[in-house]
Design a protein around this motif. Structure first.
Motif, PDB file in Angstrom:
ATOM      1  N   SER A  80      67.830 -13.344  14.990  1.00  0.00           N
ATOM      2  CA  SER A  80      69.289 -13.325  14.982  1.00  0.00           C
ATOM      3  C   SER A  80      69.872 -14.569  15.655  1.00  0.00           C
ATOM      4  N   MET A  81      69.052 -15.227  16.481  1.00  0.00           N
ATOM      5  CA  MET A  81      69.486 -16.452  17.149  1.00  0.00           C
ATOM      6  C   MET A  81      69.075 -17.709  16.387  1.00  0.00           C
ATOM      7  N   GLY A  82      68.428 -17.496  15.238  1.00  0.00           N
ATOM      8  CA  GLY A  82      68.054 -18.627  14.394  1.00  0.00           C
ATOM      9  C   GLY A  82      66.648 -19.147  14.596  1.00  0.00           C
ATOM     10  N   TYR A  83      65.809 -18.425  15.361  1.00  0.00           N
ATOM     11  CA  TYR A  83      64.428 -18.849  15.595  1.00  0.00           C
ATOM     12  C   TYR A  83      63.490 -17.921  14.837  1.00  0.00           C
ATOM     13  N   ALA A  84      62.749 -18.485  13.887  1.00  0.00           N
ATOM     14  CA  ALA A  84      61.884 -17.649  13.060  1.00  0.00           C
ATOM     15  C   ALA A  84      60.440 -18.128  13.040  1.00  0.00           C
ATOM     16  N   SER A  85      60.129 -19.294  13.546  1.00  0.00           N
ATOM     17  CA  SER A  85      58.772 -19.821  13.509  1.00  0.00           C
ATOM     18  C   SER A  85      57.839 -18.971  14.365  1.00  0.00           C
ATOM     19  N   VAL A  86      56.710 -18.581  13.783  1.00  0.00           N
ATOM     20  CA  VAL A  86      55.748 -17.777  14.539  1.00  0.00           C
ATOM     21  C   VAL A  86      55.178 -18.570  15.708  1.00  0.00           C
ATOM     22  N   TRP A  87      55.194 -19.896  15.615  1.00  0.00           N
ATOM     23  CA  TRP A  87      54.636 -20.728  16.684  1.00  0.00           C
ATOM     24  C   TRP A  87      55.554 -20.766  17.902  1.00  0.00           C
ATOM     25  N   ILE A  88      56.779 -20.269  17.734  1.00  0.00           N
ATOM     26  CA  ILE A  88      57.704 -20.142  18.860  1.00  0.00           C
ATOM     27  C   ILE A  88      57.870 -18.680  19.256  1.00  0.00           C
ATOM     28  N   VAL A  89      58.101 -17.839  18.261  1.00  0.00           N
ATOM     29  CA  VAL A  89      58.443 -16.443  18.517  1.00  0.00           C
ATOM     30  C   VAL A  89      57.236 -15.650  19.023  1.00  0.00           C
ATOM     31  N   TRP A  90      56.086 -15.798  18.390  1.00  0.00           N
ATOM     32  CA  TRP A  90      54.932 -15.006  18.789  1.00  0.00           C
ATOM     33  C   TRP A  90      54.429 -15.326  20.188  1.00  0.00           C
ATOM     34  N   PRO A  91      54.294 -16.609  20.558  1.00  0.00           N
ATOM     35  CA  PRO A  91      53.909 -16.884  21.951  1.00  0.00           C
ATOM     36  C   PRO A  91      54.910 -16.313  22.958  1.00  0.00           C
ATOM     37  N   LEU A  92      56.214 -16.374  22.613  1.00  0.00           N
ATOM     38  CA  LEU A  92      57.217 -15.802  23.501  1.00  0.00           C
ATOM     39  C   LEU A  92      57.040 -14.295  23.613  1.00  0.00           C
ATOM     40  N   ALA A  93      56.788 -13.642  22.481  1.00  0.00           N
ATOM     41  CA  ALA A  93      56.576 -12.191  22.489  1.00  0.00           C
ATOM     42  C   ALA A  93      55.358 -11.829  23.330  1.00  0.00           C
ATOM     43  N   MET A  94      54.272 -12.590  23.171  1.00  0.00           N
ATOM     44  CA  MET A  94      53.067 -12.313  23.946  1.00  0.00           C
ATOM     45  C   MET A  94      53.307 -12.548  25.438  1.00  0.00           C
ATOM     46  N   LEU A  95      54.090 -13.582  25.756  1.00  0.00           N
ATOM     47  CA  LEU A  95      54.404 -13.856  27.157  1.00  0.00           C
ATOM     48  C   LEU A  95      55.206 -12.715  27.772  1.00  0.00           C
ATOM     49  N   LEU A  96      56.220 -12.233  27.038  1.00  0.00           N
ATOM     50  CA  LEU A  96      57.031 -11.116  27.539  1.00  0.00           C
ATOM     51  C   LEU A  96      56.187  -9.848  27.666  1.00  0.00           C
ATOM     52  N   GLY A  97      55.325  -9.617  26.671  1.00  0.00           N
ATOM     53  CA  GLY A  97      54.444  -8.448  26.734  1.00  0.00           C
ATOM     54  C   GLY A  97      53.485  -8.534  27.906  1.00  0.00           C
ATOM     55  N   ALA A  98      52.949  -9.734  28.147  1.00  0.00           N
ATOM     56  CA  ALA A  98      52.018  -9.926  29.260  1.00  0.00           C
ATOM     57  C   ALA A  98      52.722  -9.731  30.597  1.00  0.00           C
ATOM     58  N   LEU A  99      53.943 -10.242  30.718  1.00  0.00           N
ATOM     59  CA  LEU A  99      54.691 -10.088  31.968  1.00  0.00           C
ATOM     60  C   LEU A  99      55.027  -8.620  32.228  1.00  0.00           C
ATOM     61  N   PHE A 100      55.430  -7.918  31.169  1.00  0.00           N
ATOM     62  CA  PHE A 100      55.714  -6.486  31.328  1.00  0.00           C
ATOM     63  C   PHE A 100      54.444  -5.726  31.693  1.00  0.00           C
TER      64      PHE A 100
END
Length: 326
Positions: A80-100
């Motif tokens: 929704s913010m205009g970021y769709a590349s898996v090379w940006i979104v997936w590492p961010l998702a994994m980082l948030l998941g790891a932090l949680f």
């Protein structure tokens, strides 16, 4: 890569044949079945991540769906913010998941048994109500995925075949890395902790950091499943965090075989397959599936994977030999 298949598939021609059929499925052109098998692959990733806890730490988590939700919501919000590349979104998702996972594990791993189960469930419910409170993203109703994730500018996961092969590659990568992890000296200490934590303490090793790292890895892998699921359904909702989803993941692990890594993959495939077939007969399909779980517990002591592999004791001995006796 050959070692992982030699160890995991136990030179079983049946499993190799199933793997070949999965790889060649997109050539059939049947989009419906391609999406169905993609769903199996995605849940296989989530079940595999849960097996790192259940099978190799002896910890039953009832909140693993929270990590899938983090992955799905990260994909949806970033899109929704205009970021769709898996090379940006997936590492961010994994980082948030790891932090949680780091936060949850830091607290919950100080407990065991029922206390651990309820604490993980409580954190998952917090994520559930947190997702419901996101009014800008549909609240309880959820929101559609505006843009599918992209591997390259012209290669999007909105294409069923692309998503299928992306899910397959992610699953194989997670399987390979998980096998390397559990067969490493680190993994052996984790298994020793599962078997006798008091003895691990007695030899001067603190098992807590090992358990915490394994928990973080498990959470990060599960977020990948959520990121893929968001692209499959093109819709994100708090239902991702439903405690029933965590229960289903646990059933997949038990159905396939706990502590084998390959077993949960088979369990996920069987569970999703039966869900597909039985739900066509009745909305109360779990009434039919339940006795099958009882049958597995009573007659398939080593799970579905036990049908294709050696006995569990022989398997553990082979794993020890493969890891150099650590």
């Amino acid at each position: 890569m050959s070692k992982i298949f030699n160890t995991a598939f136990r030179r079983s021609w049946i499993l190799w044949l199933l793997f070949a059929l999965v790889v060649l499925l997109p050539f059939s052109g049947e989009t419906y079945y391609i999406k169905l098998v993609t769903r199996m692959l995605i849940f296989a990733i989530a079940a595999l991540s849960l097996d790192l806890l259940v099978g190799y730490l002896g910890l039953v988590s009832f909140g693993h769906a929270a990590f899938m939700a983090i992955g799905a919501y990260t994909v949806g919000i970033m899109a929704s913010m205009g970021y769709a590349s898996v090379w940006i979104v997936w590492p961010l998702a994994m980082l948030l998941g790891a932090l949680f996972a780091l936060f949850v594990g830091f607290i919950s791993l100080r407990c065991s048994g029922l206390y651990f189960i309820f604490i993980t469930l409580a954190f998952a419910q917090m994520v559930f109500y947190g997702a419901q409170s996101l009014r800008a993203y549909g609240g309880d109703d959820g929101f559609p995925l505006e843009t599918a994730s992209t591997l390259l500018p012209s290669v999007a996961l909105s294409n069923a075949i692309t998503l299928f092969y992306a899910s397959l590659v992610v699953l194989l990568a997670c399987l390979y890395l998980s096998r390397r992890l559990v067969n490493s000296p680190f993994g052996r200490i984790a298994v020793a902790t599962r078997d006798n934590e008091t003895r691990v303490h007695a030899v001067g090793v603190d098992p807590y950091p090992y358990k915490l790292v394994m928990f973080v890895v498990s959470g990060a892998v599960a977020t990948l499943a959520g990121a893929l699921m968001a692209n499959l359904t093109s819709y994100i909702a708090p239902g991702y965090v439903n405690w029933l989803v965590s229960g289903e993941l646990l059933v997949m692990v038990i159905l396939g075989s706990v502590g084998t890594l390959v077993g949960p993959i088979l369990g996920a495939a069987v569970f999703v397959g039966f869900e597909h077939m039985l739900s066509d007969l009745t909305e109360h399909w779990m009434l039919i599936f339940g006795p099958l779980i009882v049958f597995r517990v009573l007659f398939l002591k080593n799970g579905i994977y036990g049908l294709f592999s050696r006995t569990r004791s022989a398997e553990l001995s082979a794993d020890r030999a493969a890891s150099g006796g650590h």
